[in-house]
Design a protein around this motif. Structure first.
Motif, PDB file in Angstrom:
ATOM      1  N   ASN A 195      -0.015  35.210  37.542  1.00  0.00           N
ATOM      2  CA  ASN A 195      -1.271  34.547  37.884  1.00  0.00           C
ATOM      3  C   ASN A 195      -2.396  34.892  36.918  1.00  0.00           C
ATOM      4  OD1 ASN A 195      -0.214  33.208  40.103  1.00  0.00           O
ATOM      5  ND2 ASN A 195      -0.629  34.911  41.467  1.00  0.00           N
ATOM      6  N   ARG A 196      -2.230  35.925  36.172  1.00  0.00           N
ATOM      7  CA  ARG A 196      -3.243  36.350  35.225  1.00  0.00           C
ATOM      8  C   ARG A 196      -3.171  35.451  33.992  1.00  0.00           C
ATOM      9  NH1 ARG A 196      -3.502  42.306  32.645  1.00  0.00           N
ATOM     10  NH2 ARG A 196      -5.677  42.210  32.021  1.00  0.00           N
ATOM     11  N   ILE A 197      -4.290  34.961  33.532  1.00  0.00           N
ATOM     12  CA  ILE A 197      -4.260  34.077  32.380  1.00  0.00           C
ATOM     13  C   ILE A 197      -4.140  34.890  31.096  1.00  0.00           C
ATOM     14  CG2 ILE A 197      -5.473  32.210  33.540  1.00  0.00           C
ATOM     15  CD1 ILE A 197      -8.025  33.038  32.190  1.00  0.00           C
ATOM     16  N   TRP A 198      -3.560  34.285  30.062  1.00  0.00           N
ATOM     17  CA  TRP A 198      -3.269  35.019  28.840  1.00  0.00           C
ATOM     18  C   TRP A 198      -4.517  35.525  28.147  1.00  0.00           C
ATOM     19  CZ3 TRP A 198      -5.375  32.853  24.540  1.00  0.00           C
ATOM     20  CH2 TRP A 198      -5.531  31.469  24.491  1.00  0.00           C
ATOM     21  N   GLY A 199      -5.648  34.911  28.402  1.00  0.00           N
ATOM     22  CA  GLY A 199      -6.895  35.366  27.789  1.00  0.00           C
ATOM     23  C   GLY A 199      -7.244  36.791  28.167  1.00  0.00           C
ATOM     24  N   ASP A 200      -6.863  37.205  29.374  1.00  0.00           N
ATOM     25  CA  ASP A 200      -7.135  38.580  29.806  1.00  0.00           C
ATOM     26  C   ASP A 200      -6.404  39.582  28.920  1.00  0.00           C
ATOM     27  OD1 ASP A 200      -8.741  37.723  31.942  1.00  0.00           O
ATOM     28  OD2 ASP A 200      -7.024  37.574  33.289  1.00  0.00           O
ATOM     29  N   TYR A 201      -5.160  39.279  28.586  1.00  0.00           N
ATOM     30  CA  TYR A 201      -4.377  40.171  27.724  1.00  0.00           C
ATOM     31  C   TYR A 201      -4.969  40.223  26.316  1.00  0.00           C
ATOM     32  CZ  TYR A 201      -0.834  39.994  31.384  1.00  0.00           C
ATOM     33  OH  TYR A 201      -0.172  40.086  32.577  1.00  0.00           O
ATOM     34  N   VAL A 202      -5.380  39.066  25.809  1.00  0.00           N
ATOM     35  CA  VAL A 202      -5.943  39.014  24.463  1.00  0.00           C
ATOM     36  C   VAL A 202      -7.256  39.803  24.404  1.00  0.00           C
ATOM     37  CG1 VAL A 202      -6.894  37.484  22.690  1.00  0.00           C
ATOM     38  CG2 VAL A 202      -4.811  36.832  23.906  1.00  0.00           C
ATOM     39  N   VAL A 203      -8.090  39.654  25.413  1.00  0.00           N
ATOM     40  CA  VAL A 203      -9.354  40.391  25.447  1.00  0.00           C
ATOM     41  C   VAL A 203      -9.100  41.901  25.454  1.00  0.00           C
ATOM     42  CG1 VAL A 203     -11.372  40.907  26.895  1.00  0.00           C
ATOM     43  CG2 VAL A 203     -10.743  38.539  26.415  1.00  0.00           C
ATOM     44  N   GLU A 204      -8.097  42.329  26.199  1.00  0.00           N
ATOM     45  CA  GLU A 204      -7.744  43.758  26.191  1.00  0.00           C
ATOM     46  C   GLU A 204      -7.368  44.213  24.781  1.00  0.00           C
ATOM     47  OE1 GLU A 204      -4.714  44.538  29.106  1.00  0.00           O
ATOM     48  OE2 GLU A 204      -5.993  43.841  30.739  1.00  0.00           O
ATOM     49  N   ARG A 205      -6.604  43.397  24.079  1.00  0.00           N
ATOM     50  CA  ARG A 205      -6.222  43.741  22.705  1.00  0.00           C
ATOM     51  C   ARG A 205      -7.429  43.717  21.781  1.00  0.00           C
ATOM     52  NH1 ARG A 205      -1.507  41.121  20.087  1.00  0.00           N
ATOM     53  NH2 ARG A 205      -1.619  43.013  18.856  1.00  0.00           N
ATOM     54  N   GLN A 211      -9.499  28.160  29.862  1.00  0.00           N
ATOM     55  CA  GLN A 211     -10.134  29.350  30.436  1.00  0.00           C
ATOM     56  C   GLN A 211      -9.818  30.584  29.599  1.00  0.00           C
ATOM     57  OE1 GLN A 211      -8.521  29.063  34.405  1.00  0.00           O
ATOM     58  NE2 GLN A 211     -10.431  28.248  35.222  1.00  0.00           N
ATOM     59  N   SER A 212      -8.588  30.695  29.170  1.00  0.00           N
ATOM     60  CA  SER A 212      -8.199  31.832  28.336  1.00  0.00           C
ATOM     61  C   SER A 212      -8.916  31.794  26.998  1.00  0.00           C
ATOM     62  CB  SER A 212      -6.688  31.838  28.104  1.00  0.00           C
ATOM     63  OG  SER A 212      -6.023  32.219  29.272  1.00  0.00           O
ATOM     64  N   PHE A 213      -8.941  30.627  26.376  1.00  0.00           N
ATOM     65  CA  PHE A 213      -9.620  30.491  25.089  1.00  0.00           C
ATOM     66  C   PHE A 213     -11.102  30.830  25.241  1.00  0.00           C
ATOM     67  CE2 PHE A 213     -10.675  27.430  21.382  1.00  0.00           C
ATOM     68  CZ  PHE A 213     -10.596  28.458  20.461  1.00  0.00           C
ATOM     69  N   PHE A 214     -11.698  30.419  26.353  1.00  0.00           N
ATOM     70  CA  PHE A 214     -13.108  30.733  26.615  1.00  0.00           C
ATOM     71  C   PHE A 214     -13.319  32.246  26.699  1.00  0.00           C
ATOM     72  CE2 PHE A 214     -16.746  30.980  29.715  1.00  0.00           C
ATOM     73  CZ  PHE A 214     -17.731  30.587  28.815  1.00  0.00           C
ATOM     74  N   LYS A 215     -12.395  32.947  27.340  1.00  0.00           N
ATOM     75  CA  LYS A 215     -12.498  34.405  27.418  1.00  0.00           C
ATOM     76  C   LYS A 215     -12.454  35.031  26.022  1.00  0.00           C
ATOM     77  CE  LYS A 215     -10.918  35.253  32.041  1.00  0.00           C
ATOM     78  NZ  LYS A 215     -10.612  36.392  32.852  1.00  0.00           N
ATOM     79  N   VAL A 216     -11.597  34.500  25.170  1.00  0.00           N
ATOM     80  CA  VAL A 216     -11.483  35.008  23.798  1.00  0.00           C
ATOM     81  C   VAL A 216     -12.778  34.738  23.036  1.00  0.00           C
ATOM     82  CG1 VAL A 216     -10.249  34.725  21.611  1.00  0.00           C
ATOM     83  CG2 VAL A 216      -8.971  34.834  23.762  1.00  0.00           C
ATOM     84  N   VAL A 217     -13.333  33.531  23.193  1.00  0.00           N
ATOM     85  CA  VAL A 217     -14.593  33.181  22.521  1.00  0.00           C
ATOM     86  C   VAL A 217     -15.717  34.101  22.997  1.00  0.00           C
ATOM     87  CG1 VAL A 217     -16.365  31.388  22.312  1.00  0.00           C
ATOM     88  CG2 VAL A 217     -13.954  30.802  22.045  1.00  0.00           C
ATOM     89  N   LYS A 218     -15.771  34.337  24.307  1.00  0.00           N
ATOM     90  CA  LYS A 218     -16.803  35.239  24.839  1.00  0.00           C
ATOM     91  C   LYS A 218     -16.658  36.651  24.267  1.00  0.00           C
ATOM     92  CE  LYS A 218     -18.277  35.190  29.021  1.00  0.00           C
ATOM     93  NZ  LYS A 218     -19.582  34.821  29.481  1.00  0.00           N
ATOM     94  N   LYS A 219     -15.433  37.112  24.149  1.00  0.00           N
ATOM     95  CA  LYS A 219     -15.193  38.446  23.597  1.00  0.00           C
ATOM     96  C   LYS A 219     -15.594  38.495  22.121  1.00  0.00           C
ATOM     97  CE  LYS A 219     -13.944  42.652  23.797  1.00  0.00           C
ATOM     98  NZ  LYS A 219     -14.726  43.583  24.604  1.00  0.00           N
TER      99      LYS A 219
END
Length: 152
Positions: A17-27, A110-118
């Motif tokens: 259920n976790r979107i891939w953007g969360d993992y990328v932001v952690e990295r 949503q994931s891409f947005f998380k990456v952009v925000k990071k």
């Protein structure tokens, strides 16, 4: 199902259920630490990971709209306020995510947005320059094309 099996199933369900953007932001958090990324390769590994993930549901035309703004501002870098520009790009992304909120590409946006925000956060905290921000997006697009990204 015993308690141990149930616990493993819950963890698997949570990960799905976790979107891939969360993992990328952690990295991306590791990019802040020069000790963890001495050779600078993590920057490009992350860009490739994002580019590969975007191939499935996002078109080059959609990505290019965002990237063209970044390129335009990069050419005027002496005249811009990088913090305001990355925030403005975040707003553009938020609009795009909202437009695709009911489509099959919703979680990818949503994931891409998380990456952009990071990435924006990295500029705001002076961890990256605006050129680093632009280079990150160039690398994402290059890997997107490499992994079969489509125009429309």
């Amino acid at each position: 199902m015993n308690q141990k099996e149930s616990k493993h199933k819950d963890v698997r369900d949570m990960e799905q259920n976790r979107i891939w953007g969360d993992y990328v932001v952690e990295r991306m958090n590791q990019l802040k630490d020069r000790e963890k990324d001495k050779d600078g390769l993590l920057f490009y590994e992350i860009a490739e990971e994002v580019g590969k993930k975007l191939v499935k549901n996002i078109t080059m035309t959609q990505i290019r709209k965002i990237f063209s703004e970044i390129q335009k501002k990069s050419k005027q870098k002496e005249k811009i306020n990088p913090v305001l520009e990355v925030k403005r790009i975040e707003v553009m992304m938020a609009y795009t995510v909202g437009r695709f909120s009911s489509s099959k590409s919703k979680s990818d946006w949503q994931s891409f947005f998380k990456v952009v925000k990071k990435a924006s956060e990295m500029v705001i905290q002076n961890k990256w320059t605006f050129d680093d921000y632009k280079n990150f997006f160039e690398a994402i697009i290059a890997y997107y094309r490499y992994h079969g990204g489509r125009e429309q």
